[in-house]
Structure formats: structure tokens, C-alpha cells
Write a protein that holds these residues in place. Structure first.
Motif, PDB file in Angstrom:
ATOM      1  N   SER A  37       0.847  -1.182   0.000  1.00  0.00           N
ATOM      2  CA  SER A  37       0.000   0.000   0.000  1.00  0.00           C
ATOM      3  C   SER A  37       0.885   1.236   0.000  1.00  0.00           C
ATOM      4  O   SER A  37       2.105   1.135   0.047  1.00  0.00           O
ATOM      5  N   THR A  38       0.293   2.406  -0.027  1.00  0.00           N
ATOM      6  CA  THR A  38       1.072   3.629   0.118  1.00  0.00           C
ATOM      7  C   THR A  38       1.184   3.967   1.597  1.00  0.00           C
ATOM      8  O   THR A  38       0.256   3.733   2.372  1.00  0.00           O
ATOM      9  N   PHE A  39       2.334   4.500   1.987  1.00  0.00           N
ATOM     10  CA  PHE A  39       2.609   4.781   3.392  1.00  0.00           C
ATOM     11  C   PHE A  39       3.721   5.821   3.507  1.00  0.00           C
ATOM     12  O   PHE A  39       4.427   6.085   2.534  1.00  0.00           O
ATOM     13  N   THR A  69      14.175  11.401   4.399  1.00  0.00           N
ATOM     14  CA  THR A  69      13.760  11.476   5.793  1.00  0.00           C
ATOM     15  C   THR A  69      12.407  10.809   5.990  1.00  0.00           C
ATOM     16  O   THR A  69      11.991  10.587   7.120  1.00  0.00           O
ATOM     17  N   GLU A  70      11.718  10.477   4.915  1.00  0.00           N
ATOM     18  CA  GLU A  70      10.460   9.716   4.960  1.00  0.00           C
ATOM     19  C   GLU A  70      10.624   8.476   4.089  1.00  0.00           C
ATOM     20  O   GLU A  70      10.998   8.583   2.923  1.00  0.00           O
ATOM     21  N   LEU A  91       4.754   6.002  12.004  1.00  0.00           N
ATOM     22  CA  LEU A  91       3.951   5.722  10.817  1.00  0.00           C
ATOM     23  C   LEU A  91       2.995   6.899  10.658  1.00  0.00           C
ATOM     24  O   LEU A  91       2.019   7.019  11.376  1.00  0.00           O
ATOM     25  N   ASP A  92       3.329   7.801   9.726  1.00  0.00           N
ATOM     26  CA  ASP A  92       2.565   9.032   9.535  1.00  0.00           C
ATOM     27  C   ASP A  92       1.303   8.819   8.723  1.00  0.00           C
ATOM     28  O   ASP A  92       0.305   9.516   8.929  1.00  0.00           O
ATOM     29  N   SER A  93       1.349   7.879   7.772  1.00  0.00           N
ATOM     30  CA  SER A  93       0.150   7.579   6.975  1.00  0.00           C
ATOM     31  C   SER A  93       0.242   6.162   6.431  1.00  0.00           C
ATOM     32  O   SER A  93       1.328   5.628   6.234  1.00  0.00           O
ATOM     33  N   ILE A  94      -0.930   5.564   6.215  1.00  0.00           N
ATOM     34  CA  ILE A  94      -1.010   4.207   5.658  1.00  0.00           C
ATOM     35  C   ILE A  94      -2.356   4.070   4.970  1.00  0.00           C
ATOM     36  O   ILE A  94      -3.359   4.558   5.480  1.00  0.00           O
ATOM     37  N   ASP A  95      -2.372   3.432   3.807  1.00  0.00           N
ATOM     38  CA  ASP A  95      -3.633   3.191   3.107  1.00  0.00           C
ATOM     39  C   ASP A  95      -4.279   1.914   3.631  1.00  0.00           C
ATOM     40  O   ASP A  95      -4.262   1.662   4.814  1.00  0.00           O
TER      41      ASP A  95
END
Length: 108
Positions: A37-39, A69-70, A91-95
Motif C-alpha cells: 500500500s502507500t505509506f 527522511t520519509e 507511521l505518519d500515513s497508511i492506506d
């Protein structure tokens, strides 16, 4: 020589921080990232064991040798953790699919 190895995220599907990885003599953190997924994941380090002043650390994608850095794609990454007493991932974002990140702390 590998000092320690652990899952920082194991099938994680919500944003947040990993458990804190306490470091006494490691200099390199190697991460294996798996996600369909996107993350976005940030690696953060803290020099003082008794404080919570974390700063972003750069990761090198060992497949392309690009620095970031990401972390936003699967692969193996290397992070210099020299002097850091505590390390964590955010974990700043995850689909829609979970992420698994295994980390190994190495000397020199």
C-alpha cells in the motif's frame, strides 16, 4: 555484528509510533520494509536516554542509494544511529494494507 533484531511494526494498519528501541552500542539500524500500500514512515532518534527530544534521521535506500527522511516504498534501508540512545519509527500515513518493518541493530 548484529546486536539486536525486532519487529518495529508487524502488520500495522493504523498510524502511530513503534515501541522505543533502546540503543547502547549500535551504530547502524537496518530496516526491511514490506507493504502493498502507500505509506509514510519516519525514523526518529534521541541522544538522551532520560529525554524525549526526537529528531528525524535520514534513511538510505540500499537498492537505489537514495537518501530520504520519509520512507515511502518497500525495500531495505540503512540508518546511522551513532550516539542515539533511543530510536523509534513513526507511521505518519497508511492506506488499506498493513505494513511490516523488521529492524536489526548492528555495530560498526
Amino acid at each position: 555484528m548484529i546486536i539486536n533484531g525486532l519487529y518495529l511494526f508487524d502488520e500495522q494498519s493504523t498510524t502511530g509510533d513503534s515501541e522505543i528501541l533502546y540503543n547502547t552500542k549500535g551504530t547502524i539500524l537496518v530496516l526491511q520494509v514490506k507493504c502493498d500500500s502507500t505509506f509514510e514512515v519516519a525514523v526518529k532518534g534521541c541522544l538522551q536516554a532520560d529525554k524525549d527530544n526526537y529528531n528525524d534521521l535520514a534513511a538510505i535506500n540500499m537498492g537505489s542509494l537514495e537518501e530520504a527522511t520519509e520512507i515511502t516504498s518497500e525495500g531495505i534501508y540503512q540508518v546511522d544511529i551513532s550516539g542515539c540512545k533511543k530510536i523509534k519509527l513513526t507511521l505518519d500515513s497508511i492506506d488499506d494494507k498493513p505494513i511490516t518493518i523488521y529492524g536489526a541493530v548492528k555495530e560498526g
